[in-house]
Write a protein that holds these residues in place. Sequence first.
Motif: not given
Length: 142
Positions: A1-23
Amino acid sequence: MIMADLYINGIDTSLFGVHMGEGFLSALDTPASLKEFIENESRLEDGKRIIVHEIRRASRVLTLKFVITGKSTAEFTKNKQRLMEELDKGVVEIQVPALGGQVYNLIYRGQSIQYGLSRSRKTATLSARFEEPNPTERTSKK
């Protein structure tokens, strides 16, 4: 199972095209400063007294940069709206598994936003300011 890079309020943000930016990681992982020590400078004594016990952390303000993407303009717009819905809740829990199991409890006030949209209207960066009222109250999730 691949773990997501970022969660916001418990939601994997890659599911809606959001990723961490610079810094993003640096801003999130920077230690909170200490509150000022109690000091007393009296004319009756040489120097000053500094009381250094029960060291406490200060609240902190941080800016996080998000990258929003979509395969089409419509998908991009939907993804941006989804991110804003999460941020607009005000209380935002951020978790980055690469930094361990800590959940950063942040407050989003919708101020100091910087936004850059690509010509294709399928990618944008959004920088937003958050406050972490108490950096010692991070929860752990794994």
